[in-house]
Each structure stands twice: as C-alpha cells, then as structure tokens.
Design an enzyme around this catalytic site. Sequence first.
Site, PDB file in Angstrom:
ATOM      1  CB  SER A  32      -0.898   0.005   1.248  1.00  0.00           C
ATOM      2  OG  SER A  32      -1.575   1.236   1.380  1.00  0.00           O
ATOM      3  CE1 TYR A  77      -4.039  -2.191   4.925  1.00  0.00           C
ATOM      4  CE2 TYR A  77      -3.358   0.094   4.571  1.00  0.00           C
ATOM      5  CZ  TYR A  77      -3.766  -1.129   4.067  1.00  0.00           C
ATOM      6  OH  TYR A  77      -3.906  -1.296   2.709  1.00  0.00           O
TER       7      TYR A  77
END
Length: 730
Positions: free
Chosen positions: A598, A611
């Site tokens: 990401s 995350y």
Amino acid sequence: MPYQPDEYKHVKYLWEDEVADKLDPVDNLVYRSNKLGEDQRITNTGGGNTSAKLMEKDPLTGKDVEVLWVKGSGGDLRTSKKENFSSLYQDKLNALDSVYQDYSDKGYKSAGEDRMVGMFKHCNFCLNPRASSIDTPLHSMIDEKHVDHLHPNAVISVASCKAQKELTEVIWGGKLAYVPWMRPGWEAAELCEDTYAANPDIWGILLGQHGHTNWSSESKSCYETSLWVIETAARYIEEHDKGEMTFGGQKYQSLDDAARTDLLKDFLPVARGLLSNKVKFIGTVQTDDATLRFVNSVDAPRLAELGTSCPDHFLRTKIKPLFVDFDPQNDDFDTLITKFKAGLEKYREDYTAYYEACKREDSPAMRDPSPTVVLIPGVGMISWGKNKSESRVTAEFYNCAIEVMRGAEAISEYTALPAQEAFDIEYWALEEAKLQRMPAEAPLARDVVVVIGAGDGIGKATAHRVAKEGAHVVCADLNLENAQRTAGELTDKYGQGIGVAGTGISSCGPAVALQVDITKRETVEALFTQVLLAYGGLDKVIVTAGVFIAEGSDLAKNDSIFDISFGVNVKGGYVVGSTAQKIWEAQGLKGAMVLTTSVNAAVSKKGSLAYDTSKAAANHLVRELAVTLSPLVNVNALAPATVVQGSNMFPRDRVISSLTKYDIAHDESETTESLRNKLAEFYAQRTLTKQPITPDDQAEAAYLLVSGQLSKTTGQVISVDGGLHEAFLR
C-alpha cells in the site's frame, strides 16, 4: 432394431422421437451427432463423423440438388452445431474421383490423398466455410442417406486384435464386413465403397486398427445401428473378460490416498521441470480404478511399449507412453526420480530414433520428443499438454487406449499399428497444416497462476486479467464461496470444468476454487498440494489478500489489531513465498511472485498505525524475498491507494465513516455503490491524475509484473495510486 432401448448395457439409448421428429433434416443430423457424442463409450472427444445426404435448393439454379452434410474438421460430435458441418455438392464429390485417379496414375498416390482434401472446397454448397474432414469421401461414397463413422472402445478392441478379421464375422454375424488398415482418405473410401457394393446386405464395415462405419436410409435407424454395433462388441468382450487376470493379473498394489498424494506433490514439480525442456506443460492426474488396474498389472510394460492403435488416440498420446519401472512397495522417492530421469532419457532417444527411421523427404521437423503420458505403478497416470484442456483430452484418449487393450487381450491379442503407419499419421502433412492454422498461444497459456484473495476486489479483477491472457487460474480466498464465484465466472467465460478441493480436482478446467488462510502454513501447504494435483505445477503467485482494521484512540488497546495486521499483511506473504519456494526449486522453471502492499507504507496517517506499519514491513519483505528466491523467481509488489470500488476493506460502515470524516455530503439511505463512488471521487481529487483508482488498475499492474515483460525487474514496489505525491520516494 436388435435391442430394445432398455436392453442396452454398454451404451446409452438417448434418442427421443418427440424431439427428433420436430427437427428439419440438417438439425436432425446435428441431434443424432450430439446424442452419439454424449456417450464417451461411443466416440472420443473430437473423433468420429456423421453425415446425411439431403436434397437442397441450389442458390444459383433454384433446382433440387443432393448435398452431403458431414461433420467438418476439428468439430466434436457432442457439442457440434450446424455451423460445425460441411456441406458439399454430392455430384461434384463424385466427379472428383477422376481427379484422384489422375493423381494416382501419375505416381502421386500419397500426395494425391492430401491434394484431394484441397479439392473439397471446390464442392462447397452455399459457400460453407467449414473445412471438410479427411473422412468426407467415406461418407460420400457409401451409397446410403445416413452414415456414422465412429471410434468406440469396444469396436476398436476388435479392430486392434490379432484375430480382427475372423472376429468380425463371429461377433456381428455377417452384418459387418471387414477391411484392413488403410490411412483415412480417398483410397480407403473407395475400398469401403467396393466392399459395400460386393455385399449390399451388410449394415457396416469394421475398419482395421481404426473403428467402424455403418449406415441406414433413416437417421434414427442409423443411430440405432451404431448402438447395435457397439453393444454387440461390448457384450462379446464382456463374455470373454478375464476378470482378476486382466492384463495378466496384478503385480503391484496401489498406494493409499494419503501416500499417493504425498508422493505426487513432490514428484509432479520435478517431472514438470524435466519434461518442460522446450516448452512448459500442464498436467492431469488420473488415479481411477481402471487406470490403476492397468499400471499395476503384469502386462502393463509390454502393452505400454506397443503403444496405442487407433490414429485418433496416438495423435494426442504420441506413439507410446513412458512407463516408469517403479515398485510402490519397495522403492523410495529418490528411486522414483532416478528411474523417471532414466526412462525420460530413453524415451527421448527412442522417439528420435523412431523419427529418423520413419521420416520422409517432406516430413515436418521433429516435434518435442518428450512423452505426453507417464504411467507409474501404484500411482496412476499423468498426462501432459499445452493447457489443461489438452492434457485432459490426452488422459481421456489413453483411458480409451487402456480399454481397447483390455478388450483386445480378452478376445485375442492386442496389436498396434506398424511404426511407419503410425508416423505417417502423426506427421501427416494435413495434421501439420492443422497445427500451423491454430492461433498463436496467449501469453500465459502455459502458466499456472495462483491468486490469493481472488474472492473480491483487486484479487477478483486480477484473476480475470490473467485468465484473459490464457492463464490457468487458482482462485484462492479465505471465503471459499467467494472464490467459487470468481472461478465460476472464469469457467463460464473461458471453458468447462471447475474444481473444488475434495471433489476430483484433477479434472478441473481453466479455473479452480480453493480455500486458504495465509496466516496458517498448513492451509497454504494444502493449497499448493491441490494446485499441483490440479495442474501439475506452479508458475506465478499473486497475493492480494490483506486486512485493514480501524483503530481506537487508546493505542494500548490495539495489540490484537497489530497481531492480525502483521499476521495477514506480512507473515502471510512470507508463508506463501516460503511454501511456494520448494515447488519453484523442484521445477527449476522461472517463476514470479507479486505481493500487494500500500502507499500507506510510505505515507504516515492517523488512525491506521497497525495497517501502515505492516505494509511498510511488507515492502521490505518484497525485497528480502527477491533476494532469497533469486535468480529463479522475480518478486515485486504493487502498492494501491484508496481502492474503494469492490474492496472488502471498504465495507459500507467504513465508507460512511470516511464520508462523514471528510464532510462529504451524503445520505445514508443511498446504495453502497453510490456512497463508494462519492468517496472514490473525493480521493481521486487528491491525486495528480484526478481519476478514481479501481481494482482493474491494480490488476493491470499485477499482470504486467507476471507477464514476463518486466523479466529484469525484481525487488520493486510499483505504486498504482493515481499520482499521490505524498507517496513519492524521497
């Protein structure tokens, strides 16, 4: 009719008057063909022809003319439609006989056969573009309205046995005549024509080493005659079946299911790597009782060496299989590999010698000398092809060959075609031309691609993207139902057959659905075992599975979120890569792996500490795996940003929360899709390209990274974020 519909034991009687009687003559022919092809005991995939001579209006003269409708080249009886049939003027076909005689008189006998096929197009009715079969003259010359030419196992058993001529009279009581082997074509058709003319009361002809042809004045009775021929042969074979002494009795015992699976998961990647010395192959494993009875038998080595008999068989299976001299009760895995390597070397030497001994001046170049069928006592059969469809058909054809040998040995003694005759079929100019006409293979046609997270979002889009390029796609997901849905979509679009673990996975088609939890190594190992059983190997792995969990403001209470985030987003990729490593190394073939990280790995944000840091760790995992798996495997990653559409990371409640957080006007009564579109558009405006990021955008990057177009790229993270300048490398 010799048998009543309910008396058949060895074929299915499928004719329905209420359906057939409503069809026009051509559609009735198609119906008959489909019903014959529906039962594999009647004819094999792609094999056999059916025909009807029908009166049609000539589009030029308006006069009634006789037209031969016959299943064309490359069609399959089970699935054929009207467009799969050639249509030719019968009088023009008759006139071609003088052309053939002219070729023959000038010494062009063999070449003349091939040239005759080129002449068929001059006989086409209504400019029908369907290429005519080599068996067209056989259907044309038999002076009956309806003709079936089939390759049933029971009949080929008779046609391939030592006493084939004598048994034709014994089994069918004079209703079938006999002609010896002759390569299909004009001369063979003339021989059948002369045989019928000399025996006008016969119902058909047994073609030595080949199959049979029968006929009738009506479509239904032609169908029934076909069934009678097969049923009669099968009953005779059944009466003489050797029971426990079939193939000389059993020499070896089969491994149990668990032991066989353990052996295959280690053997298949090694075998695939050794076989794929020129091009990669896709495998099909066959372990049914009939196959095991053969490979475990006393006579299997002798019969396997003789090779297949029917031309339709060895065009797929090659002239013979590779029989590995393995003792499942006493030999270990290393011994199996040693014997396989020695057998493979000998097979290639034998095939090269066969080619050199039989080649003619105009023969095509020698094809890959590797076997397409491997037989292993105690284990079963592994067939290989350029794709799953071809390897499944190859397995089907060798299954047919086994049944032919069983029947022939029961009633007489099995015989195979002479090597030169077999070569002239395998390297026939017409077969070579057919191969050359085939479209180029898709870029990933010989690849097995595992997409983990294929149930939705980026994974689903990626599965569709690689399937579009011909890949065999394993749709893996924690949610099996979602994986099955994706695999079903691919199967509907690209071909038949979808496998699910535990339900005969080796028979799957272009896609298979499997469940996996990448945080648990045992489920990942089970996944790859099933992949090997389904396709024989592994080429690319794309991991799109990931997890995002919203955090509370009290960081001390987020420990479990860290555990889950790192377990899925980091450890999961490591477990997958380290498990696949063993397969890649056993194969010795180039592979590729793609992880999904990401842009959050490079951009600090509030509320996603677990995350973001897990994705940063995943970025470095990519680099570590690239080093560890080099030079055999390229490892890269794609880094998405704010992919809202179809993502399980953006469920409805998170979307609404984000819309509220950014003060974006919305109504909670709106559809989830509408709300997602608003959020996606908001995120798009923060990028340089001002466009929403979609799963398809990520899938395109994933495909690029496994396509081979970036073969010199490894250890890299490719951002697919629309131009999020905060994520630029610094």
